[in-house]
Design a protein around this motif. Structure first.
Motif, short mmCIF file in Angstrom:
data_model
loop_
_atom_site.label_atom_id
_atom_site.label_comp_id
_atom_site.label_asym_id
_atom_site.label_seq_id
_atom_site.Cartn_x
_atom_site.Cartn_y
_atom_site.Cartn_z
N SER A 68 -6.18 -5.38 -3.46
CA SER A 68 -7.14 -5.43 -1.99
C SER A 68 -7.83 -6.78 -1.85
O SER A 68 -7.84 -7.56 -2.99
N GLY A 69 -7.96 -7.15 -0.72
CA GLY A 69 -8.79 -8.39 -0.65
C GLY A 69 -8.05 -8.89 0.74
O GLY A 69 -8.50 -9.88 1.19
N GLY A 70 -7.21 -8.27 1.23
CA GLY A 70 -6.73 -8.92 2.47
C GLY A 70 -5.81 -10.35 2.10
O GLY A 70 -5.71 -10.52 1.01
N ARG B 79 -13.07 8.47 12.68
CA ARG B 79 -12.13 7.43 13.47
C ARG B 79 -11.21 8.27 14.40
O ARG B 79 -10.96 7.73 15.59
N LYS C 86 -5.84 2.60 -5.73
CA LYS C 86 -6.14 1.88 -4.81
C LYS C 86 -6.29 2.58 -3.27
O LYS C 86 -7.01 2.30 -2.30
N ASN D 192 0.94 -1.24 0.01
CA ASN D 192 -0.20 -0.12 -0.07
C ASN D 192 0.93 1.38 0.33
O ASN D 192 0.90 1.96 0.88
N ILE E 266 -12.20 -5.34 -0.76
CA ILE E 266 -13.01 -4.87 0.30
C ILE E 266 -14.42 -4.51 0.14
O ILE E 266 -15.35 -4.51 0.98
N GLN F 105 -6.35 3.17 12.16
CA GLN F 105 -6.16 3.47 10.91
C GLN F 105 -4.63 3.49 10.37
O GLN F 105 -3.92 3.91 11.22
N LYS F 106 -4.42 2.72 9.54
CA LYS F 106 -3.06 2.80 8.94
C LYS F 106 -2.62 4.00 7.79
O LYS F 106 -1.57 4.12 7.63
N GLU G 129 -13.57 2.71 1.03
CA GLU G 129 -13.68 1.73 2.34
C GLU G 129 -14.09 2.39 3.44
O GLU G 129 -14.94 2.02 4.18
N TYR G 130 -13.32 3.41 3.76
CA TYR G 130 -13.51 4.19 5.17
C TYR G 130 -15.06 4.61 5.15
O TYR G 130 -15.51 4.42 6.14
N HIS H 153 -9.87 3.60 -3.35
CA HIS H 153 -10.62 2.40 -2.83
C HIS H 153 -10.75 2.47 -1.24
O HIS H 153 -11.73 2.22 -0.66
N ASN H 154 -9.30 2.70 -0.63
CA ASN H 154 -9.49 2.54 0.56
C ASN H 154 -10.16 3.65 1.35
O ASN H 154 -10.91 3.49 2.32
C1 6PG Z 1 -7.91 -3.93 1.28
C2 6PG Z 1 -7.58 -3.23 2.34
C3 6PG Z 1 -6.35 -3.06 3.00
C4 6PG Z 1 -5.90 -2.25 4.13
C5 6PG Z 1 -6.98 -2.26 5.38
C6 6PG Z 1 -6.61 -1.45 6.63
O1 6PG Z 1 -8.17 -3.39 0.29
O2 6PG Z 1 -7.57 -4.98 1.23
O3 6PG Z 1 -7.79 -1.93 2.08
O4 6PG Z 1 -5.52 -2.70 2.18
O5 6PG Z 1 -4.77 -2.72 4.88
O6 6PG Z 1 -8.28 -1.91 5.00
O7 6PG Z 1 -6.92 -0.20 6.58
P1 6PG Z 1 -7.10 0.72 7.86
O8 6PG Z 1 -6.02 -0.09 8.99
O9 6PG Z 1 -6.48 2.01 7.56
O10 6PG Z 1 -8.37 0.44 8.35
#
Ligand code: 6PG
Length: 476
Positions: free
Chosen positions: A128-130, A287, A182, A102, A366, A259-260, A189-190, A185-186
Motif C-alpha cells: 500500500s501507498g500508491g 460510492r 491488504k 491487489n 493510505i 471503485q476498482k 480506506e473506503y 486495509h482497502n
Molecule cells: C493502496 C490503495 C490502492 C488502491 C486504491 C484504489 O493501498 O495503495 O488502496 O491499493 O489502488 O486505493 O482503490 P479504488 O480505485 O477502489 O478506490
C-alpha cells in the motif's frame, strides 16, 4: 546469476518498487513483457543503483541468484496467472514468486497451493501507498510461508516505510493472509474516506462553510487525534481551486465515485465470514449510489425538509461536534475491520498478529495515522479486547464523543443530509451495547412462517410453537 531480486512488470508500481530496491543497495533484475519499458527504466534511472535488464523470461531467471526471488507486478487476475505460467517451468524448488498486486486472497490461496506442489514458494503480498509509496517506502503485507519470509523479509523491510525505527513490513501469515489483510486495509480506506466525505458535506451544507474554510478546519483536525494522511490530503483537495473556472476544485468534479473492487471484496468476504462490517458496506454502497445517475435524476424532485440557517456560533460548535462524530465513527469502522481480520485469521488458520497489522499501517499506506498507535496498544497489551470499542481508552473516547455523535446524526437526519457512515457506525455502537435486540421478534416471525424454531432465554434446546393450531410449544 548475480541479482538478489527480480521485478517483472514495469508499469509505474513495478518500476518504482524496482527503483526503491536498487536505491537500497540491492542488485535488481528487471523484466517487462514489452522490452522497451525495461530499456527505458535503465536509461532513465540506471544511475540510481544496480539494475540487470533482461529481454526474455529465460534471461531474467538466469540473472537471479538462488533461491530466486521474483516480484510480479502485473494486473490482478488473468495477467498474474499468465506470468506465473510463464515462469514456473523455468524455476527450481525453493524459488519464490511474490505477487505484489491487489490480488483476491482466494486467488492467492489457489496459486500458493499449486506452486507449493511444485516445491515453489508463492507469496501474495499486499503493498500500500500508491506510486509514491512504492518508490519512497510503502507498507508491505507479505503472506506465504515462514521460510519465504526469511529470504524475502530483509529485502522488503529495507524498502518499507519506517516509523520510530521500525519497518512497516511484517510476515502476516501463510498463503493468502497478506492479500486478505491488504483487502481489509482497502475496505477500511473506503470507510475512512466516506466518513471524511460526510464530515465535509455536513460542514458545508449544515454549518455553511466554504471548501477553503473546511480545508482549514481539516488542517486543524490534523493537528489532533485525527492526524492522518487521508485528512491531510483532504485538506489539500478542498483548498485547491480549479484553474479554468476559478471555482473550488471539488465543485467541478463529477460527484460519482468509482471503485476498482477491493472494498466490494471486503464486504463480500465479511458476509461470507458473518462479520458485520456495516461502516465499510455503507461506504461501498455510497460510492455505488453516487454512480447511479439515472436513479438520482429520477428521485431529484422528491421533497426534503425545510432548512433553517445555522447561527455562526452554532456553526463553530457544530464543527467541533462533527470532529467528535468523525472520530467515534472511525473507531467503529476500524473495530469492524479488525473483527474481519480476526475472523479471517480463525477461518483460515493464519494466526495473524492483530497488533502487528496496526504497527505496519502506521506508515507508508493510505490509512496511515496516529490513531493506529492506539490500535496497536489495544491489541498488543495483555488480553486482546473482544472489540476495539471496549478497549479502555477507546471506550473513554466513545463515552465523551457520544452526545456530539448523536447530535450530528440527528441534525443530519433532520436537515436531510445523508450521513450513512456516521449513522451506521452509531447504530452498530447502540446495537452492540443493547440489553435486548428485536432479533427475538425475528426469531418469532421465522418460527411462525417456516417453523424455523427458536431458543429460549430460560431453557436449553430448540423450540417451535404450533402457531396454526393451539399455540402450544413443542421441542423443535
Ligand atoms: C493502496 C490503495 C490502492 C488502491 C486504491 C484504489 O493501498 O495503495 O488502496 O491499493 O489502488 O486505493 O482503490 P479504488 O480505485 O477502489 O478506490
Amino acid at each position: 546469476g548475480q541479482a538478489q531480486i527480480g521485478v517483472t512488470g514495469l508499469a509505474v508500481m513495478g518500476r518504482n518498487l524496482a527503483r526503491n530496491l536498487a536505491r537500497h543497495g540491492h542488485t535488481v533484475a528487471v523484466h517487462n513483457r514489452t522490452a522497451s519499458r525495461t530499456r527505458e527504466l535503465v536509461k532513465e534511472f540506471g544511475d540510481e543503483g544496480a539494475f540487470v535488464p533482461a529481454e526474455s523470461a529465460e534471461e531474467f531467471v538466469a540473472s537471479l541468484e538462488r533461491p530466486r526471488r521474483i516480484v510480479v507486478m502485473v494486473k490482478a487476475g488473468a495477467p498474474t496467472d499468465a506470468v506465473i505460467d510463464e515462469f514456473v517451468p523455468l524455476l527450481e524448488p525453493g524459488d519464490m514468486i511474490m505477487d505484489g498486486g491487489n490480488a483476491h486472497y482466494e486467488d492467492t490461496r489457489r496459486r500458493e497451493a499449486a506452486l507449493r506442489e511444485r516445491g515453489l514458494h508463492f507469496v501474495g503480498c499486499g503493498i500500500s501507498g500508491g506510486e509514491e509509496g512504492a518508490l519512497h517506502g510503502p507498507s508491505i503485507m507479505p503472506g506465504g510461508s515462514r521460510e519465504s519470509y526469511e529470504a524475502l523479509g530483509p529485502l522488503l523491510e529495507s524498502i518499507a516505510a519506517q516509523v520510530d525505527g521500525e519497518p512497516c513490513c511484517a510476515h502476516i501469515g501463510p498463503d493468502g493472509a497478506g492479500h486478505f489483510v491488504k483487502m481489509v486495509h482497502n475496505g477500511i480506506e473506503y470507510a475512512d474516506m466516506q466518513l471524511i466525505a460526510e464530515a465535509y458535506d455536513l460542514l458545508r451544507r449544515v454549518a455553511g462553510y466554504e471548501p477553503a474554510r473546511i480545508a482549514e478546519i481539516f488542517r486543524g483536525w490534523n493537528e489532533g487525534r485525527l492526524d492522518s494522511y487521508l485528512i491531510e490530503i483532504t485538506a489539500q483537495v478542498l483548498a485547491h481551486t480549479d484553474a479554468d473556472t476559478g471555482k473550488p476544485f471539488v465543485d467541478v468534479v463529477l460527484d460519482q465515485a468509482e471503485q476498482k473492487g477491493t472494498g466490494r471484496w471486503t464486504v463480500q468476504s465479511a458476509l461470507d465470514l458473518g462479520v458485520p462490517v456495516s461502516g465499510i458496506a455503507e461506504a461501498v454502497f455510497a460510492r455505488g449510489l453516487s454512480g447511479h445517475a439515472r436513479l438520482r435524476e429520477a428521485a431529484r424532485a422528491l421533497p426534503g425538509p425545510e432548512r433553517p440557517e445555522l447561527h455562526p456560533d452554532d456553526a463553530a460548535r457544530f464543527a467541533d461536534q462533527v470532529e467528535q462524530a468523525l472520530y467515534a465513527s472511525k473507531i467503529v469502522a476500524y473495530a469492524q475491520g479488525w473483527q474481519l481480520i480476526q475472523a479471517g485469521s480463525e477461518e483460515y488458520g493464519w494466526d495473524i498478529d492483530l497488533a502487528s497489522v496496526a504497527a505496519i499501517w502506521r506508515g507508508g499506506c493510505i490509512i496511515r495515522a496516529r490513531f493506529l498507535n492506539g490500535i496497536r496498544r489495544a491489541f498488543g497489551e495483555g488480553e486482546a479486547p473482544v472489540t476495539l470499542l471496549t478497549d479502555e481508552l477507546f471506550a473513554d473516547d466513545l463515552r465523551s464523543a457520544q452526545n456530539a455523535w448523536r447530535h450530528v446524526v440527528a441534525r443530519a437526519t433532520e436537515l436531510g443530509v445523508p450521513a450513512p457512515g456516521f449513522s451506521a457506525a452509531l447504530a452498530y455502537y447502540d446495537a452492540l451495547r443493547a440489553e435486548r435486540l428485536p432479533a427475538a421478534l425475528i426469531q418469532g416471525q421465522r418460527d411462525f412462517f417456516g417453523a424455523h424454531t427458536y431458543r429460549r432465554v430460560d431453557r436449553e434446546g430448540d423450540f417451535h410453537t404450533l402457531w396454526g393450531e393451539d399455540r402450544s410449544e413443542r421441542r423443535g
